[in-house]
Write a protein that holds these residues in place. Structure first.
Motif, mmCIF file in Angstrom:
data_model
loop_
_atom_site.group_PDB
_atom_site.id
_atom_site.type_symbol
_atom_site.label_atom_id
_atom_site.label_comp_id
_atom_site.label_asym_id
_atom_site.label_seq_id
_atom_site.Cartn_x
_atom_site.Cartn_y
_atom_site.Cartn_z
ATOM 1 N N LEU A 1 -5.098 -4.329 6.171
ATOM 2 C CA LEU A 1 -6.216 -5.194 6.553
ATOM 3 C C LEU A 1 -6.547 -6.206 5.458
ATOM 4 C CD1 LEU A 1 -8.601 -2.688 8.358
ATOM 5 C CD2 LEU A 1 -7.133 -4.438 9.361
ATOM 6 N N GLY A 2 -6.394 -5.813 4.203
ATOM 7 C CA GLY A 2 -6.595 -6.757 3.105
ATOM 8 C C GLY A 2 -5.596 -7.897 3.149
ATOM 9 N N ALA A 3 -4.342 -7.564 3.466
ATOM 10 C CA ALA A 3 -3.318 -8.605 3.564
ATOM 11 C C ALA A 3 -3.589 -9.532 4.743
ATOM 12 C CB ALA A 3 -1.939 -7.967 3.702
ATOM 13 N N LEU A 4 -4.020 -8.974 5.859
ATOM 14 C CA LEU A 4 -4.341 -9.822 7.013
ATOM 15 C C LEU A 4 -5.511 -10.749 6.714
ATOM 16 C CD1 LEU A 4 -3.897 -7.302 9.941
ATOM 17 C CD2 LEU A 4 -2.479 -9.292 9.436
ATOM 18 N N PHE A 5 -6.535 -10.224 6.047
ATOM 19 C CA PHE A 5 -7.674 -11.066 5.694
ATOM 20 C C PHE A 5 -7.272 -12.133 4.684
ATOM 21 C CE2 PHE A 5 -11.387 -11.980 2.997
ATOM 22 C CZ PHE A 5 -12.164 -12.610 3.954
ATOM 23 N N SER B 1 0.823 -1.206 0.000
ATOM 24 C CA SER B 1 0.000 0.000 0.000
ATOM 25 C C SER B 1 0.863 1.264 0.000
ATOM 26 C CB SER B 1 -0.961 -0.002 1.188
ATOM 27 O OG SER B 1 -0.267 -0.125 2.399
ATOM 28 N N ALA B 2 2.036 1.228 0.641
ATOM 29 C CA ALA B 2 2.939 2.382 0.589
ATOM 30 C C ALA B 2 3.458 2.599 -0.831
ATOM 31 C CB ALA B 2 4.101 2.188 1.556
ATOM 32 N N ALA B 3 3.749 1.523 -1.535
ATOM 33 C CA ALA B 3 4.169 1.649 -2.926
ATOM 34 C C ALA B 3 3.043 2.203 -3.793
ATOM 35 C CB ALA B 3 4.629 0.297 -3.456
ATOM 36 N N ALA B 4 1.811 1.785 -3.516
ATOM 37 C CA ALA B 4 0.671 2.303 -4.273
ATOM 38 C C ALA B 4 0.472 3.789 -4.008
ATOM 39 C CB ALA B 4 -0.590 1.524 -3.919
ATOM 40 N N VAL B 5 0.627 4.210 -2.757
ATOM 41 C CA VAL B 5 0.497 5.627 -2.425
ATOM 42 C C VAL B 5 1.578 6.428 -3.129
ATOM 43 C CG1 VAL B 5 0.774 7.289 -0.542
ATOM 44 C CG2 VAL B 5 -0.723 5.337 -0.253
ATOM 45 N N ARG B 6 2.773 5.890 -3.180
ATOM 46 C CA ARG B 6 3.880 6.621 -3.806
ATOM 47 C C ARG B 6 3.712 6.719 -5.319
ATOM 48 N NH1 ARG B 6 8.991 8.185 -2.266
ATOM 49 N NH2 ARG B 6 10.541 8.175 -3.924
ATOM 50 N N LEU B 7 3.232 5.652 -5.961
ATOM 51 C CA LEU B 7 3.127 5.635 -7.416
ATOM 52 C C LEU B 7 1.817 6.202 -7.944
ATOM 53 C CD1 LEU B 7 4.653 2.106 -8.103
ATOM 54 C CD2 LEU B 7 5.739 4.333 -8.425
ATOM 55 N N ILE C 1 -6.076 6.036 4.641
ATOM 56 C CA ILE C 1 -7.090 5.045 4.265
ATOM 57 C C ILE C 1 -6.461 3.944 3.425
ATOM 58 C CG2 ILE C 1 -9.179 4.712 2.885
ATOM 59 C CD1 ILE C 1 -10.016 7.530 3.744
ATOM 60 N N VAL C 2 -5.578 4.325 2.521
ATOM 61 C CA VAL C 2 -4.932 3.344 1.642
ATOM 62 C C VAL C 2 -4.027 2.410 2.446
ATOM 63 C CG1 VAL C 2 -3.377 3.075 -0.317
ATOM 64 C CG2 VAL C 2 -5.072 4.885 -0.327
ATOM 65 N N LEU C 3 -3.258 2.968 3.374
ATOM 66 C CA LEU C 3 -2.351 2.136 4.170
ATOM 67 C C LEU C 3 -3.111 1.143 5.045
ATOM 68 C CD1 LEU C 3 0.263 4.833 5.216
ATOM 69 C CD2 LEU C 3 0.543 3.039 3.512
ATOM 70 N N ALA D 1 -0.556 8.365 -6.247
ATOM 71 C CA ALA D 1 -1.111 9.276 -5.235
ATOM 72 C C ALA D 1 -2.294 10.078 -5.753
ATOM 73 C CB ALA D 1 -0.024 10.215 -4.730
ATOM 74 N N THR D 2 -2.298 10.440 -7.031
ATOM 75 C CA THR D 2 -3.384 11.271 -7.554
ATOM 76 C C THR D 2 -4.666 10.481 -7.777
ATOM 77 O OG1 THR D 2 -2.621 10.881 -9.820
ATOM 78 C CG2 THR D 2 -1.761 12.826 -8.681
ATOM 79 N N ARG D 3 -4.571 9.186 -7.867
ATOM 80 C CA ARG D 3 -5.754 8.375 -8.154
ATOM 81 C C ARG D 3 -6.294 7.632 -6.939
ATOM 82 N NH1 ARG D 3 -4.758 4.674 -13.065
ATOM 83 N NH2 ARG D 3 -6.948 4.309 -12.648
ATOM 84 N N LEU D 4 -5.726 7.867 -5.769
ATOM 85 C CA LEU D 4 -6.140 7.172 -4.557
ATOM 86 C C LEU D 4 -6.680 8.165 -3.538
ATOM 87 C CD1 LEU D 4 -3.171 4.697 -4.168
ATOM 88 C CD2 LEU D 4 -5.531 4.083 -4.601
ATOM 89 N N PRO D 5 -7.519 7.700 -2.611
ATOM 90 C CA PRO D 5 -7.977 8.587 -1.533
ATOM 91 C C PRO D 5 -6.842 8.905 -0.562
ATOM 92 C CG PRO D 5 -8.909 6.387 -1.281
ATOM 93 C CD PRO D 5 -8.146 6.402 -2.560
ATOM 94 N N ALA D 6 -7.163 9.393 0.601
ATOM 95 C CA ALA D 6 -6.169 9.800 1.598
ATOM 96 C C ALA D 6 -5.194 8.652 1.892
ATOM 97 C CB ALA D 6 -6.862 10.229 2.877
ATOM 98 N N PRO D 7 -3.912 8.969 2.069
ATOM 99 C CA PRO D 7 -2.910 7.918 2.298
ATOM 100 C C PRO D 7 -3.194 7.043 3.518
ATOM 101 C CG PRO D 7 -1.826 9.985 1.791
ATOM 102 C CD PRO D 7 -3.278 10.290 1.926
#
Length: 100
Positions: A40-44, A17-23, A33-35, A25-31
């Motif tokens: 949580l997706g990985a834990l599930f 998710s940190a890589a997604a925020v870095r790459l 929420i993304v992190l 950032a303009t297409r994702l909501p607040a960092p």
């Protein structure tokens, strides 16, 4: 072994998710929420994979792989369309025009 699965999956989801925020950032909501969503997706995904393998299977790479895959799916659901995608603002299909 279960503690390693949980911690490893959480760290992998956080890294993804940190890589997604870095790459993207303009297409994702607040960092934040993304992190949290990626972690949580990985834990599930790790829980789901661990449960699907059943008792007696200590396959750490498979659990990590399942966690990363589910985390990637969750993160892909957060993506918004690009700003200059060439789409003109049109009304939704089957919508009635407003008169006001």
């Amino acid at each position: 072994m279960l503690l390693i699965e949980v911690l490893g999956s959480a760290l992998l989801g956080l890294a993804l998710s940190a890589a997604a925020v870095r790459l993207l950032a303009t297409r994702l909501p607040a960092p934040g929420i993304v992190l949290v969503s990626g972690m949580l997706g990985a834990l599930f995904g790790a829980y789901l994979t661990h449960t699907a393998l059943g008792p007696g299977h200590n396959n750490l790479p498979a659990v990590f792989g399942g966690g990363v895959l589910v985390s990637a799916v969750v993160l892909s659901l957060l993506l918004r369309p690009a700003a200059g995608a060439g789409r003109s603002p049109q009304r939704a299909p089957f919508s009635l025009p407003s008169r006001g």
